[in-house]
Scaffold this motif. Structure first.
Motif, mmCIF file in Angstrom:
data_model
loop_
_atom_site.group_PDB
_atom_site.id
_atom_site.type_symbol
_atom_site.label_atom_id
_atom_site.label_comp_id
_atom_site.label_asym_id
_atom_site.label_seq_id
_atom_site.Cartn_x
_atom_site.Cartn_y
_atom_site.Cartn_z
ATOM 1 N N GLY A 281 0.051 8.155 -7.011
ATOM 2 C CA GLY A 281 -0.778 9.340 -6.832
ATOM 3 C C GLY A 281 0.032 10.581 -6.520
ATOM 4 O O GLY A 281 -0.308 11.690 -6.940
ATOM 5 N N CYS A 282 1.125 10.406 -5.777
ATOM 6 C CA CYS A 282 1.944 11.555 -5.372
ATOM 7 C C CYS A 282 2.837 12.074 -6.499
ATOM 8 O O CYS A 282 3.000 13.289 -6.654
ATOM 9 C CB CYS A 282 2.848 11.181 -4.188
ATOM 10 N N CYS A 283 3.412 11.164 -7.260
ATOM 11 C CA CYS A 283 4.541 11.540 -8.113
ATOM 12 C C CYS A 283 4.329 11.350 -9.607
ATOM 13 O O CYS A 283 5.149 11.829 -10.398
ATOM 14 C CB CYS A 283 5.786 10.745 -7.683
ATOM 15 N N TRP A 284 3.278 10.645 -10.014
ATOM 16 C CA TRP A 284 3.142 10.332 -11.442
ATOM 17 C C TRP A 284 3.100 11.585 -12.308
ATOM 18 O O TRP A 284 3.802 11.703 -13.309
ATOM 19 C CB TRP A 284 1.894 9.482 -11.672
ATOM 20 N N ALA A 285 2.249 12.544 -11.935
ATOM 21 C CA ALA A 285 2.102 13.752 -12.750
ATOM 22 C C ALA A 285 3.402 14.557 -12.778
ATOM 23 O O ALA A 285 3.830 15.048 -13.836
ATOM 24 C CB ALA A 285 0.956 14.600 -12.213
ATOM 25 N N LEU A 286 4.041 14.708 -11.609
ATOM 26 C CA LEU A 286 5.303 15.453 -11.551
ATOM 27 C C LEU A 286 6.383 14.771 -12.371
ATOM 28 O O LEU A 286 7.125 15.416 -13.124
ATOM 29 C CB LEU A 286 5.758 15.580 -10.090
ATOM 30 N N TRP A 287 6.463 13.455 -12.244
ATOM 31 C CA TRP A 287 7.454 12.681 -12.990
ATOM 32 C C TRP A 287 7.227 12.776 -14.493
ATOM 33 O O TRP A 287 8.163 12.968 -15.273
ATOM 34 C CB TRP A 287 7.408 11.228 -12.521
ATOM 35 N N THR B 151 -3.491 -0.203 5.446
ATOM 36 C CA THR B 151 -3.501 0.601 4.225
ATOM 37 C C THR B 151 -3.624 2.084 4.555
ATOM 38 O O THR B 151 -2.954 2.929 3.943
ATOM 39 C CB THR B 151 -4.656 0.161 3.315
ATOM 40 N N SER B 152 -4.475 2.406 5.528
ATOM 41 C CA SER B 152 -4.653 3.808 5.928
ATOM 42 C C SER B 152 -3.374 4.374 6.528
ATOM 43 O O SER B 152 -3.009 5.523 6.266
ATOM 44 C CB SER B 152 -5.794 3.922 6.941
ATOM 45 N N LEU B 153 -2.695 3.575 7.350
ATOM 46 C CA LEU B 153 -1.433 4.031 7.933
ATOM 47 C C LEU B 153 -0.421 4.337 6.836
ATOM 48 O O LEU B 153 0.298 5.346 6.895
ATOM 49 C CB LEU B 153 -0.883 2.968 8.888
ATOM 50 N N ALA B 154 -0.389 3.490 5.811
ATOM 51 C CA ALA B 154 0.513 3.724 4.689
ATOM 52 C C ALA B 154 0.147 5.021 3.969
ATOM 53 O O ALA B 154 1.022 5.780 3.539
ATOM 54 C CB ALA B 154 0.468 2.551 3.719
ATOM 55 N N SER B 155 -1.161 5.289 3.848
ATOM 56 C CA SER B 155 -1.593 6.498 3.144
ATOM 57 C C SER B 155 -1.333 7.764 3.950
ATOM 58 O O SER B 155 -1.361 8.867 3.397
ATOM 59 C CB SER B 155 -3.084 6.398 2.793
ATOM 60 N N ILE B 156 -1.083 7.618 5.253
ATOM 61 C CA ILE B 156 -0.689 8.770 6.071
ATOM 62 C C ILE B 156 0.798 9.049 5.924
ATOM 63 O O ILE B 156 1.233 10.190 5.743
ATOM 64 C CB ILE B 156 -1.036 8.520 7.556
ATOM 65 N N ILE B 157 1.593 7.997 5.982
ATOM 66 C CA ILE B 157 3.049 8.142 6.018
ATOM 67 C C ILE B 157 3.651 8.325 4.629
ATOM 68 O O ILE B 157 4.487 9.208 4.399
ATOM 69 C CB ILE B 157 3.687 6.914 6.701
ATOM 70 N N VAL C 292 10.076 2.563 -4.729
ATOM 71 C CA VAL C 292 8.923 1.649 -4.744
ATOM 72 C C VAL C 292 9.392 0.215 -4.966
ATOM 73 O O VAL C 292 8.917 -0.721 -4.304
ATOM 74 C CB VAL C 292 7.922 2.068 -5.838
ATOM 75 N N LEU C 293 10.335 0.045 -5.880
ATOM 76 C CA LEU C 293 10.910 -1.274 -6.135
ATOM 77 C C LEU C 293 11.504 -1.863 -4.864
ATOM 78 O O LEU C 293 11.321 -3.054 -4.561
ATOM 79 C CB LEU C 293 11.988 -1.155 -7.218
ATOM 80 N N THR C 294 12.187 -1.039 -4.086
ATOM 81 C CA THR C 294 12.777 -1.496 -2.828
ATOM 82 C C THR C 294 11.702 -1.985 -1.856
ATOM 83 O O THR C 294 11.868 -3.017 -1.186
ATOM 84 C CB THR C 294 13.590 -0.367 -2.184
ATOM 85 N N SER D 212 0.830 -1.207 0.000
ATOM 86 C CA SER D 212 0.000 0.000 0.000
ATOM 87 C C SER D 212 0.864 1.256 0.000
ATOM 88 O O SER D 212 0.549 2.234 -0.688
ATOM 89 C CB SER D 212 -0.920 0.010 1.225
ATOM 90 N N ALA D 213 1.957 1.239 0.755
ATOM 91 C CA ALA D 213 2.866 2.381 0.768
ATOM 92 C C ALA D 213 3.455 2.618 -0.616
ATOM 93 O O ALA D 213 3.535 3.759 -1.096
ATOM 94 C CB ALA D 213 3.979 2.156 1.794
ATOM 95 N N GLY D 214 3.862 1.531 -1.286
ATOM 96 C CA GLY D 214 4.381 1.670 -2.642
ATOM 97 C C GLY D 214 3.347 2.227 -3.595
ATOM 98 O O GLY D 214 3.662 3.055 -4.465
ATOM 99 N N GLY D 215 2.106 1.810 -3.437
ATOM 100 C CA GLY D 215 1.043 2.291 -4.308
ATOM 101 C C GLY D 215 0.777 3.777 -4.175
ATOM 102 O O GLY D 215 0.299 4.416 -5.121
ATOM 103 N N GLU D 216 1.071 4.362 -3.012
ATOM 104 C CA GLU D 216 0.853 5.794 -2.814
ATOM 105 C C GLU D 216 1.764 6.642 -3.701
ATOM 106 O O GLU D 216 1.456 7.799 -3.983
ATOM 107 C CB GLU D 216 1.087 6.165 -1.347
ATOM 108 N N ALA D 217 2.873 6.088 -4.144
ATOM 109 C CA ALA D 217 3.829 6.860 -4.954
ATOM 110 C C ALA D 217 3.216 7.312 -6.275
ATOM 111 O O ALA D 217 3.545 8.383 -6.786
ATOM 112 C CB ALA D 217 5.084 6.032 -5.221
#
Length: 400
Positions: A231-237, A345-351, A375-377, A224-229
């Motif tokens: 939403g955060c970074c796709w547009a910027l990347w 999952t929620s904790l991952a979406s906070i951190i 994310v790979l890591t 879940s933490a990897g999946g947050e990347a």
């Protein structure tokens, strides 16, 4: 069998409508916050709203999951849909930021939709069909989430609050649909309210006493933490690496969502029947890792589109691992387990969003795609936990 098929169809419709309602408001939320606050610097307010929702979900999802084991899935799902309706109604007409925050808090408190619906799918599915049904679940949710932003964008051009009005109406309709059409999935809920279930630490104590669940919860958190990347970074990347404009960013996200939806719709059932749940999970992880390496070092935008079918194969792993997780506990504890996983999952979406955002801005000048190596890591760290989880299931099956 007809009853089981009908129940599955209704719960899938419920989740599709839920996802459509979420997607409707996604592109319009920044404009609403700007209207209410009167400022253009809305990033802190969006962060607070996201964090508030995730925090309330983190605390309350295990409680609602445990209550669904005692009272039944249907009443908790109805409570959750009622909370979502109230949230969108408040956001549709709230004149102040504090009322918007109140709406998000209510939504977080009542956000048991996914956890309880997952437990419901587990209740009405034979073990051999669970991966297939979880794949359908993810595909329907993805379809609603893909269609929602498009419809929400069109409605938002008419009136900035109209998507919230429509989302409230959809959730209220979903509430009535569930009230009159959805049967209870638990064969014998006790129907007894237990104040001990309201203790947010009860689920933590419950999982601490079951060591076999630790790798499952840890895997959910890492994935879940990897999946947050994204939403955060796709547009910027996309902008930094390929100079994509909004059209290309939207097209890439839509293509990714479509590929993953097709994989989850058609492949998890045949894959798990032919390869087994364990191999299917590892194939999904391997496909993700290969695609992430290409994305990290891609120099041209077409390379991202080229690996999307490979990336979408990650959709094989999620339903298969959900089936693995469901088999770790008996039917009497499915709600508590799914609530706990939702909490992880929620904790991952906070951190994760704050972490990925910071990492991206540190590395964007030298290697914009470095975030995908992070994310790979995380996925590589999840491999031994998946190994332990699936090995435990394998031993249980052998012993049985």
């Amino acid at each position: 069998m007809m009853q089981v098929n009908t129940s599955r169809l209704i719960i899938l419709c419920t989740i599709g409508l839920d996802a459509l309602g979420i997607g409707l408001v996604f592109p319009i939320l920044p404009r609403l916050i700007q209207e209410v606050t009167g400022t253009t610097n809305i990033a802190p307010y969006i962060g607070v709203m996201i964090a508030l929702y995730a925090l309330m979900q983190f605390v309350c999802a295990p409680v609602l999951g445990a209550l669904s084991d005692k009272l039944g899935r249907r009443p908790i799902l109805l409570f959750s849909l009622a909370g979502a309706t109230i949230n969108y109604a408040i956001m549709a007409f709230a004149p102040t930021l504090m009322l918007l925050l109140l709406g998000r808090a209510i939504a977080g408190i009542s956000s048991a939709n996914i956890a309880v619906a997952t437990a419901y799918i587990t209740d009405v599915s034979e073990e051999r069909d669970r991966a297939h049904n979880f794949g359908l679940f993810s595909a329907v949710f993805g379809a609603g989430f893909i269609a929602g932003p498009v419809v929400g964008g069109v409605l938002g051009e008419m009136w900035v609050r109209l998507p919230f009005v429509v989302a409230a109406a959809l959730n209220f309709g979903n509430y009535l649909f569930t009230l009159f059409m959805l049967p209870e999935s638990k064969s014998s809920p006790s129907g007894r309210f237990d104040f001990h279930s309201l203790n947010p630490t009860a689920s933590l104590l419950w999982v601490m006493g079951r060591k076999r669940l630790w790798p499952v919860v840890g895997t959910y958190f890492l994935l879940s933490a990897g999946g947050e990347a994204y939403g955060c970074c796709w547009a910027l990347w996309g902008f930094d690496a390929f100079s994509w404009n909004g059209t290309w960013i939207g097209l890439s996200l839509s293509m990714f969502g479509l590929c993953q939806m097709l994989v989850q719709l058609f492949l998890p059932g045949p894959a798990t029947r032919k390869l087994g749940e364990r191999r299917t999970v590892f194939i999904g992880i391997a496909a993700s890792c290969l695609a992430l390496v290409v994305m990290a070092f891609a120099k041209q935008g077409w390379m991202v589109f080229a690996v999307m079918p490979l990336f979408a194969l990650a959709g094989l792993g999620t339903p298969a691992f959900q089936a693995v997780a469901a088999r770790q506990v008996d039917s009497a504890s499915q709600g508590q387990l799914q609530g706990l996983l939702s909490s992880a999952t929620s904790l991952a979406s906070i951190i994760a969003p704050f972490s990925f955002s910071g990492l991206y801005f540190i590395s964007r000048a030298s290697l914009p795609g470095a975030v995908w190596l992070v994310v790979l890591t995380l996925y590589i760290l999840a491999v031994p936990l998946i190994h332990i989880s699936t090995r435990t299931i394998h031993k249980i099956c052998v012993n049985d």
